[in-house]
Write a protein that holds these residues in place. Structure first.
Motif, short mmCIF file in Angstrom:
data_model
loop_
_atom_site.label_atom_id
_atom_site.label_comp_id
_atom_site.label_asym_id
_atom_site.label_seq_id
_atom_site.Cartn_x
_atom_site.Cartn_y
_atom_site.Cartn_z
N ARG A 172 0.75 -1.25 0.05
CA ARG A 172 0.03 -0.10 0.07
C ARG A 172 0.92 1.17 0.08
O ARG A 172 0.36 2.39 0.24
CB ARG A 172 -1.03 -0.01 1.04
CG ARG A 172 -1.87 -1.13 0.97
CD ARG A 172 -2.85 -1.15 2.02
NE ARG A 172 -4.20 -0.52 1.18
CZ ARG A 172 -5.42 -0.49 1.46
NH1 ARG A 172 -5.62 -1.10 2.56
NH2 ARG A 172 -6.17 0.23 0.79
N ALA A 173 2.25 0.93 -0.43
CA ALA A 173 2.95 2.33 -0.61
C ALA A 173 2.44 3.00 -1.78
O ALA A 173 1.73 2.52 -2.59
CB ALA A 173 4.50 1.91 -0.81
N PRO A 174 2.82 4.32 -1.76
CA PRO A 174 2.20 5.03 -3.01
C PRO A 174 2.90 4.61 -4.34
O PRO A 174 4.11 4.32 -4.05
CB PRO A 174 2.55 6.49 -2.57
CG PRO A 174 3.69 6.43 -1.58
CD PRO A 174 3.17 5.35 -0.93
N LEU A 175 2.29 4.70 -5.23
CA LEU A 175 2.77 3.90 -6.60
C LEU A 175 2.71 5.16 -7.74
O LEU A 175 3.99 4.83 -8.41
CB LEU A 175 1.50 3.06 -7.30
CG LEU A 175 1.03 1.84 -6.23
CD1 LEU A 175 0.01 1.09 -6.95
CD2 LEU A 175 2.18 1.04 -5.73
N TYR A 176 2.50 6.40 -7.44
CA TYR A 176 2.33 7.51 -8.72
C TYR A 176 3.21 8.50 -8.29
O TYR A 176 3.07 8.87 -6.96
CB TYR A 176 1.02 7.60 -9.04
CG TYR A 176 0.13 6.48 -9.30
CD1 TYR A 176 0.16 5.67 -10.35
CD2 TYR A 176 -0.97 6.16 -8.41
CE1 TYR A 176 -0.81 4.50 -10.61
CE2 TYR A 176 -1.71 5.05 -8.42
CZ TYR A 176 -1.60 4.45 -9.54
OH TYR A 176 -2.51 3.25 -9.77
N ARG A 177 4.05 9.05 -9.33
CA ARG A 177 4.69 10.36 -8.95
C ARG A 177 3.73 11.19 -8.68
O ARG A 177 2.81 11.61 -9.60
CB ARG A 177 5.59 10.56 -10.17
CG ARG A 177 6.45 11.69 -9.62
CD ARG A 177 7.58 11.93 -10.77
NE ARG A 177 6.92 12.71 -11.77
CZ ARG A 177 7.51 13.04 -12.82
NH1 ARG A 177 8.83 13.01 -12.96
NH2 ARG A 177 6.98 13.74 -13.95
N VAL A 178 3.93 12.13 -7.78
CA VAL A 178 2.79 13.11 -7.46
C VAL A 178 3.70 14.60 -7.51
O VAL A 178 2.89 15.73 -7.53
CB VAL A 178 2.09 13.05 -6.23
CG1 VAL A 178 1.23 11.87 -6.28
CG2 VAL A 178 2.99 13.09 -4.96
N ARG A 179 5.14 14.59 -7.50
CA ARG A 179 5.60 15.87 -7.53
C ARG A 179 6.97 15.40 -8.13
O ARG A 179 7.93 14.67 -7.68
CB ARG A 179 5.92 16.48 -6.15
CG ARG A 179 6.53 17.72 -6.18
CD ARG A 179 6.54 18.38 -4.81
NE ARG A 179 7.36 17.85 -3.86
CZ ARG A 179 7.03 17.39 -2.59
NH1 ARG A 179 5.70 17.17 -2.40
NH2 ARG A 179 7.91 16.89 -1.83
N LYS A 180 7.57 16.19 -9.15
CA LYS A 180 8.86 16.07 -9.68
C LYS A 180 10.04 16.46 -8.83
O LYS A 180 9.76 17.32 -8.22
CB LYS A 180 8.66 17.00 -11.17
CG LYS A 180 7.95 16.56 -12.26
CD LYS A 180 8.19 17.51 -13.45
CE LYS A 180 7.13 17.04 -14.45
NZ LYS A 180 7.22 17.88 -15.54
N PRO A 181 11.16 15.82 -8.99
CA PRO A 181 11.43 14.74 -9.84
C PRO A 181 11.20 13.20 -9.30
O PRO A 181 11.12 12.24 -9.89
CB PRO A 181 12.81 14.87 -10.28
CG PRO A 181 13.29 15.39 -8.90
CD PRO A 181 12.57 16.33 -8.46
N ASN A 182 10.90 13.26 -7.88
CA ASN A 182 11.22 11.88 -7.16
C ASN A 182 10.44 11.69 -6.15
O ASN A 182 10.72 11.00 -4.95
CB ASN A 182 12.73 12.03 -6.69
CG ASN A 182 13.06 13.08 -5.78
OD1 ASN A 182 12.02 13.99 -5.56
ND2 ASN A 182 13.98 13.04 -5.18
N VAL A 183 9.05 12.24 -5.84
CA VAL A 183 8.16 12.01 -5.05
C VAL A 183 6.87 11.36 -5.46
O VAL A 183 6.20 11.78 -6.33
CB VAL A 183 7.66 13.25 -4.13
CG1 VAL A 183 6.67 13.12 -2.90
CG2 VAL A 183 9.01 14.15 -3.71
N PRO A 184 6.53 10.14 -4.85
CA PRO A 184 7.60 9.41 -3.93
C PRO A 184 8.39 8.57 -4.78
O PRO A 184 8.73 8.54 -5.79
CB PRO A 184 6.40 8.25 -3.36
CG PRO A 184 5.63 8.13 -4.67
CD PRO A 184 5.30 9.47 -5.60
#
Length: 198
Positions: free
Chosen positions: A48-60
């Motif tokens: 259940r860790a976050p899968l999708y990038r929500v902030r460039k370049p590396n989050v999550p």
């Protein structure tokens, strides 16, 4: 691990994770490294860790990416000179929140190469290969990449803001390229492709 092993809450509350797990489990590993990557990715999805990038370049960190390798009838594949990575890579992009990785392929293929995403008969609209790799440069992070195979005969335009150029390369030529100018798993992907073609 199978989808039956996922916690019940995941099976009922997060169909995207269930579908993604099935896609990963549907990939026939080429070698031990791909098997290790696939197992780790299934565990990551189930965590259940976050899968999708929500902030460039590396989050999550890590996050999900769809690669797509375009092949023509001469069994040449298309590589792009990626400005940020400084490498010759397949095209691809980050999977947006809630997006199926194949939808990413369709969207990015239009944006980057200006052609429709036509699935190759080898794997259809399913991923053919899976990798995890640390990116280079500022904001380094781990990309969890699903590799798809497309078919096209020509690419006449491309996203010149993202790429310095594109080129068609035969599969043996890929294996002759120095590994440090390509995606770190490009040689392994190419060997899997050669074996699939028999």
């Amino acid at each position: 691990m199978s989808t039956a092993d996922l916690p019940m809450a995941n099976n009922h509350q997060d169909p995207l994770r269930v579908r993604l797990t099935r896609q990963v489990e549907g990939i026939a590993p080429w070698d031990d490294q791909e098997s290790v990557h696939a197992t780790a990715v299934v565990k990551w999805i189930a965590s259940r860790a976050p899968l999708y990038r929500v902030r460039k370049p590396n989050v999550p960190d890590p996050h999900l990416v769809s690669y797509f390798v375009v092949l023509n009838k001469r069994e040449e594949l298309l590589l792009v000179a990626h400005r940020n990575a400084g490498l010759w890579l397949p095209s691809g992009g980050h999977v947006e929140p809630g997006e199926d990785p194949w939808e990413t392929v369709a969207r990015e293929c239009q944006e980057e190469l200006h052609i429709p995403a036509t699935p190759h008969p080898l794997a259809g609209d399913r991923p053919f290969f899976i990798t995890t790799a640390r990116t280079r440069g500022e904001g380094s992070h781990v990309d969890v990449s699903l590799w798809y195979v497309l078919e096209a005969e020509t690419v006449t335009t491309y996203d010149r803001q993202e790429f310095d150029g594109v080129r068609w390369v035969t599969l043996p030529q890929i294996l002759d390229e120095p590994a440090d100018v390509l995606d770190p798993h490009m040689h392994r992907f190419t060997r899997k492709l050669i074996a699939a073609f028999g």
